[in-house]
Structure formats: C-alpha cells, structure tokens
Design an enzyme around this catalytic site. Structure first.
Site, PDB file in Angstrom:
ATOM      1  CD  GLU A  23       0.020  -1.254   3.098  1.00  0.00           C
ATOM      2  OE1 GLU A  23       1.010  -1.834   2.590  1.00  0.00           O
ATOM      3  OE2 GLU A  23      -0.625  -1.741   4.027  1.00  0.00           O
ATOM      4  CG  ASP A  97       0.529  -2.234   6.753  1.00  0.00           C
ATOM      5  OD1 ASP A  97       1.644  -2.605   6.325  1.00  0.00           O
ATOM      6  OD2 ASP A  97       0.231  -1.039   6.938  1.00  0.00           O
ATOM      7  CG  ASP A  99      -3.851  -3.290   9.697  1.00  0.00           C
ATOM      8  OD1 ASP A  99      -4.152  -3.432   8.482  1.00  0.00           O
ATOM      9  OD2 ASP A  99      -3.295  -2.266  10.123  1.00  0.00           O
ATOM     10  CD  GLU A 101      -8.899   0.314   7.596  1.00  0.00           C
ATOM     11  OE1 GLU A 101      -8.938   0.661   6.404  1.00  0.00           O
ATOM     12  OE2 GLU A 101      -9.907   0.276   8.330  1.00  0.00           O
ATOM     13  CE1 TYR A 311       1.416  -1.761   9.893  1.00  0.00           C
ATOM     14  CE2 TYR A 311       0.110  -2.859  11.589  1.00  0.00           C
ATOM     15  CZ  TYR A 311       0.190  -2.032  10.479  1.00  0.00           C
ATOM     16  OH  TYR A 311      -0.951  -1.481   9.955  1.00  0.00           O
ATOM     17  NE  ARG A 313      -1.565   3.147  11.431  1.00  0.00           N
ATOM     18  CZ  ARG A 313      -0.814   3.368  10.353  1.00  0.00           C
ATOM     19  NH1 ARG A 313      -0.294   2.333   9.719  1.00  0.00           N
ATOM     20  NH2 ARG A 313      -0.581   4.589   9.913  1.00  0.00           N
ATOM     21  CG  HIS A 356       0.227  -6.771  14.550  1.00  0.00           C
ATOM     22  ND1 HIS A 356      -0.668  -5.729  14.490  1.00  0.00           N
ATOM     23  CD2 HIS A 356       0.225  -7.336  13.318  1.00  0.00           C
ATOM     24  CE1 HIS A 356      -1.186  -5.672  13.275  1.00  0.00           C
ATOM     25  NE2 HIS A 356      -0.648  -6.632  12.554  1.00  0.00           N
TER      26      HIS A 356
END
Length: 709
Positions: A23, A97, A99, A101, A311, A313, A356
């Site tokens: 992304e 990523d 997650d 999103e 990562y 988040r 994560h």
C-alpha cells in the site's frame, strides 16, 4: 531459479514475472531493493476503492447491506497500472499490512483485478527486512475474509452514523459539524472533563514541615492522631500549631527500612509509544505515527535501506523468540549478566485484534549511535526511544533502599516523618535513563534528642482535574476500549480539523461547538456518545474478525433502531442556531441583517434567507500583516488573507511568491513575545517563537509538488 536479496540469495520455485502489491510507495521501494528483476512491486497508495463521497453509498435490500464502492479519483491510474502488470504476472502476492485495513485493501485489489481469493497468495510480515520477506514468501496464506468483513462493518457503521447525523447537526446547530461513532464518544470525554473543571470549587488546606539536621520532614501526627489532607483547614489553626511545635522537644522515635524494586517497562505498543513520545519528545500522536511509518517502511542505514522497526499499529506486547535472544545477547555483551532478566509481557484484559508483535527494532546491531547521520533528527529521536525501551524490557528492575525516620514529641502527640531513598542497583535505567534523584538521610540514633531547626506551614488549594493532553486522551480511549491502535491519532486529528478542540500549551480545550454537539447527542442519541456502547461495538467487530459474528447481523442490529430514532428525533429537536441582529437593513431586500454561524465561521446574512441570499464577511476585508514573521520561501512579510474556505496566511510578495499556510489567527497573544497566535489543526502556535512550524509547512508543500519549488 532464484532471486536475490541485497545480503542473501534465496531459492524460489519457477521462472516468471511475480507481482507484489503493497500500500505504500516507501514500502514498495524498500522491498523492491531486496528482490531481483523477476519481481515487480507496486504500491496502491492506500485504499483504491471506497464509498462515494457525495452520497450514502450503501444499498439496503431485504435486511442486507451492499456497499457501493468506487475506485477513487486519485487511484484510477494505479488501478490501470495494476491491471497491466497482472497480464504478464506468473504469480500475484498481496503484501499489505497485516491488519483489517490491510486485509480490506487486498480484497479491493482482487475485486478490481477480477481475481478470486484462491488465485492470489497473501503474504504478511511485521518488519521490512530481507529475512522477513523471505519468510513471508515461503509461507503464503489466503486472504482472511473475516477480517475483511470486520473492516467493511466498521466502514459502513461509520458511514451510517456520519452520513445520517451530520446533516441533522448542520440543520439544528451549524453547517460543517459532524458526528462519528468513535469521534463523538471521544469528544464527550473532553467535554465531560471541561465540565468538571468548570464546576470545580477550590478548597484550601495546610501542611506543616519541620527541619531536623538539615533535612525537611512532614508533620504526619498531631494530638496523637494521623493527619489527613483536610485536617488543618484554616490559616489560624496552622499558625497556632506551628507556634506550639517551636516550643516542643523531639527525639528519634523509630525508623523504617525496606527495599523497593522499580520493574522494567514493557516494550512499546501503539498507545504507549504515542504517550511516551508526547511526554519525552513533545511529539503529537499524529507526528509520532508519521515518523514510525517511515522507520517501519524503510530508511537509509549502514546496511542499506531497510525497515528499522516492526509494525507500528499494534496492541500486542509479544516479542518474537529470535528478537528476544538478540536483546539478551546485546545486554550480556554491553552490560553484563547481572543486568539480564528475559521476560514476556501480556496485556491485561487484552483486546488485540491481530497477531502482531510489540514495536521493537528489527536489527539490534543498528544501535541509535550507528544511525546518527543516517536518520533525520526526529526519526532518530523516535528510534532511540523505541530501541532503548525494547532493550530495557529485558533487563532487571532497579533496586532502591527506602529509609524513613519518625521524629516524635510526647508533649502534644506530634510526629514528623523524614523520607530518603538511595539507588542500590540501576538495572534497566542503565540504558533507559536516569532514575529520580536520591535523598540520603543523615545518621540518627533511636531515642536521640534532636532540636527542630525550622518549622513552617504551607497553604495549598485543591486543584481541578487536569485537561487531557493528546497522550492522556489516547490513554483514556485505550482504557475504555474506544477505537483501536490505528484510530487513536486520526480521531484526535479529526476533532482538531472539525474545530471541536484546540490545543493550548498541549492541553485540549473543547470549543463552543463541542459543547453544543455533545449536549444534543447526549439528550437525543445517548448511545453515540456512550463509551461503553462504543467499546461494545468494537468488541462485536473483533468477534466478526474471528468469524464468531456475522457482519450483516451487526449492521442490522445497529441500523434499523438508529434509523427509527433519527426519524423521530428530527421532528423533536429544536433549532439551536443563534442569529444576532446587527441593526442594519439588507441592501437587496430591506430585511434585517443578522450574524450567523456558517461552515467556515461567523458571517453577516439576511434574515429572509433562503428567499434572500445576501451575505458578507464579518471580518474586515483588508489584508493584515503578521508582524515579525517572514515567509520561509522568499523572506517577504506574511499576511492574513481570507477566502471562501476561511482564513489563511500568504506571502505579501504574491503572485511572485505563492507560499500559503493553512493557519487562522486567534484572538489570544503569545505569553513570551506578545505576538499573534495561529491555529494549526487545533494547536496554537506562535510563529515568531516557533518559525520551524513554517519550515515544516514549506517542506510538506515541496513534497506535494516538487516541480514547483
């Protein structure tokens, strides 16, 4: 065949072009540097599809919700590029990523490419290093459609609340206002705190201190009774006790010794990184996440361009075993075995939605000292903080000797307490920073007579609760379960942009609009601002992500009661718009002119609106110079200008110099220099004292349009 990492040769299966989709352009660049020519890495630059901007975009039929996604305008060329790349690709990897999103971005990529989930490999990694990419390519999986459903449910819930409630607020209070599922619950926290402060009534109380052998202690007993906070409630009483204490004789009545251990802190997760960076580095949560994103995606280092942190988040404190082993070896070599204490950390009441790791450095050998000169100053400061915190987490706690001495007088049942603390072993402070200063007590003997050298009273006043800082608000959001790591900073940024909050000396102040909006929502839509309701909704989304709840059912349970409530309340809620007559007649129709609230602030309009649409600015139209503030681009004077979208700063040398800054001037003045203060996304700044703010704007402008600067 094989492809090459810069540092390692890795075997792969078959010949052919392979496409990896991520992304972020920075992430794409770093990964492309690791791989050979057999791979093409393309960045989507975020979501390539979203709900339409100017309409509801959700079709509801027979109790089912169908999002009407569109390719966004600024992603049409990227989609075209992806479709071309797919034609010659032997294999496709979605590497967004890990997650919700990221999973949703992957889903939208498949949709526009006309691919089924089983046709495309999904690879995930928590760090952007050759080793992590190698491991990911060797262990692909399929797209997780449960996570996609959870993201879609969140997006549709937010669209329902925002699209349905915002027009109501505009109609009843003021244009430009908005409501949101997480946004409004967070704003209520700020408004509630301000109400507490406004309603608070200060109360005086007194403490008494005495000095013995040069050390000051606090009076803890009087008349044989323990003193509480409000035991001494008047100046006269405090003065009387002090005069009596001067006349008494004292002896050492006892002592207390014990050892205290301050445990090493855990490594960072998103919320604690934002809080600590705010406290120690004075970075806003938004700035912290921008810098962390760069460190994660790839920066220059002595070993090439790599991601230097995992990562960013995450709400996990998990550490990969190999990373823990590297930290153990680092501590053993740098500080010795006596500082080592390997451990794992768990989040109490954990709501982590993804598997994560905590935020940690990806290469232990890349110490902050080695990255000096490679990273920009703010990047280095944040990396240094993350590195030290991670190493500290695997070290022993610090040990202190706590020493208290009690000095008594039998005559009035008086007792003073002297407290000292001495560092015995620095433990994790060896790398993480200095502990609190030591207070060493002089030698005393039990029963020893000691004269009182000085005695005084001090008046105090109870204080209202502190206003939230950005870091404090994030901590509260995390405690209450409002939002998730990826939404903390964007929520606060949104509240600033909407004009609901301002920052003054880092404290968050709600605006008048915030009180109006929260007041209306509390009375008519209490669930929207209820932190428990919002947290429960987050839990439901977590259930969807793990396949234990159906996302359509979650939407149904919210939408239909909310829609009924909205129809009913729209008729019940009275208008709260205030129109103030200015004593003038409209030059177009003769009606009375009034001051109104508009989307971009107050203005003068005709009371006969909408039949008469006369309006003019409330502000004077002449350009005002900002004294002592120079344009960072050409050195000219900066001036305050006005447009349909509001106030901004521009260069007086326009049109030769086209520098602009989206700031509005506020009525307050700087405490240091008396100059004008400007509002930048809800934060008040003095451009005389903080010229670097303008330099940052210029830097951002150059990044957006490099060819024009």
């Amino acid at each position: 065949m094989c492809y090459y990492f810069r540092q390692k040769r890795v075997e792969v299966g078959s010949v052919g072009k392979k496409l990896i989709v991520v992304e972020s352009p920075a992430k794409a660049k770093t990964i492309q540097n690791f791989l050979g020519e057999e791979f093409q890495v393309i960045a989507t630059k975020g979501h390539i599809r979203d709900l339409p901007e100017k309409r509801f975009g959700i079709r509801i039929e027979n109790g089912h919700f169908y999002p009407q996604y569109q390719i966004t305008k600024n992603h049409r060329e990227i989609v075209k590029q992806l479709r071309e790349a797919v034609k010659g690709a032997e294999k496709i990897y979605i590497a967004t990523d890990e997650d919700r999103e990221g999973e949703a971005i992957g889903f939208h990529i498949l949709e526009v490419l006309g691919k089924r989930p089983e046709e495309v490999d999904r690879i995930v990694f928590h760090e952007i290093t050759p080793k992590a990419i190698e491991r990911a390519l060797a262990n692909p999986r399929r797209l997780d459609l449960n996570r996609v459903d959870a993201q879609q449910a969140r997006r549709l819930l937010d669209r329902i609340v925002g699209y349905k409630l915002s027009p109501l607020l505009a109609k009843k209070i003021k244009k430009g206002l908005s409501a949101g599922r997480v946004q409004s619950a967070t704003l209520k926290l700020v408004v509630d705190r301000e109400r507490e402060i406004q309603q608070f009534k200060s109360r005086p109380y007194y403490t008494i201190e005495g000095k013995f052998k040069g050390v000051e202690g606090k009076l803890v007993k009087w008349g044989g009774k323990e003193l509480e906070k409000f035991s001494i409630g008047s100046k006269e009483e405090a003065r009387g006790i002090v005069e009596r204490l001067k006349e008494l004789s004292y002896q050492i009545g006892g002592e207390e010794k014990r050892e205290q251990v301050v445990k090493a802190p855990p490594p960072f997760m998103t919320s604690t990184l934002q809080q600590t960076a705010s406290t120690e580095l004075r970075f806003s949560p938004r700035r912290t996440m921008e810098l962390a994103q760069r460190l994660y995606e790839g920066v220059p280092t002595p070993i090439g361009e790599v991601g230097v942190i995992t990562y960013m988040r995450t709400d996990s404190l998990h550490i990969a075993p190999e990373a823990r082993e590297e930290a153990i070896q680092f501590i053993r070599e740098r500080f010795g075995e006596e500082y080592l204490e390997p451990k794992e950390f768990k989040v109490k009441g954990k709501r982590a939605q993804e598997a994560h790791e905590a935020i940690r450095p990806t290469h232990i050998e890349l110490t902050p000292e080695q990255l000096k000169g490679y990273l920009e100053e703010e990047e280095w400061k944040l990396y240094n903080l993350i590195f030290r915190r991670f190493i500290a987490s695997q070290m022993k706690g610090a040990r202190f000797a706590s020493h208290s001495i009690y000095i008594d007088s039998d005559q009035e049942g008086a007792q003073f307490k002297l407290h000292g603390r001495k560092l015995l072993f620095d433990g994790f402070y060896k790398i993480y920073g200095k502990p609190a200063e030591e207070v060493v007590l002089p030698p005393f003997q039990l029963g020893e007579k000691v004269p009182i050298e000085e005695v005084k009273y001090t008046q105090h006043f109870t204080k209202p609760p502190d206003r939230y800082t950005e870091a404090g608000l994030i901590k509260k959001m995390e405690e209450l379960g409002i939002g998730r790591p990826s939404t903390y900073a964007p929520t606060i940024t949104l509240l600033k942009k909407r004009g609901y909050i301002n920052l003054k000396k880092r404290a968050i102040h709600p605006t008048e609009e915030a009180f109006k909006v929260i007041g209306l929502l509390e009375e008519h839509f209490p669930d929207i601002v209820d932190s428990k309701f919002t947290a429960n909704m987050e839990e439901m989304l977590d259930q969807v992500a793990t396949g234990r709840e159906d996302w359509q059912e979650v939407l149904r349970n919210f939408y239909f009661p909310f829609e009924e409530q909205l129809k009913r309340k729209e008729k019940e809620i009275p208008s709260q718009k205030v129109e103030i007559p200015i004593g003038e007649r409209c030059p177009e129709c003769g009606g009375e002119l009034v001051i109104r609230d508009g989307k971009y602030g107050k203005f003068i309009g005709c009371s006969n609106f909408p039949n008469c649409r006369y309006r003019r600015s409330l502000r004077q139209k002449e350009v005002k110079k900002l004294e002592g503030v120079k344009c960072p681009k050409c050195g000219g004077e900066l001036v305050v200008r006005h447009s349909k979208k509001g106030e901004f700063l521009g260069c007086s040398n326009y049109p030769k110099c086209r520098f602009i800054a989206p700031f509005s001037v506020v009525e307050e003045s700087c405490n240091s220099c008396g100059g004008e203060l400007v509002n930048r996304e809800g934060e008040l700044k003095c451009l005389r004292c903080e010229p670097e703010v303008l330099e940052q704007v210029l830097k951002e402008e150059r990044k957006k349009a490099p060819g024009k600067n």
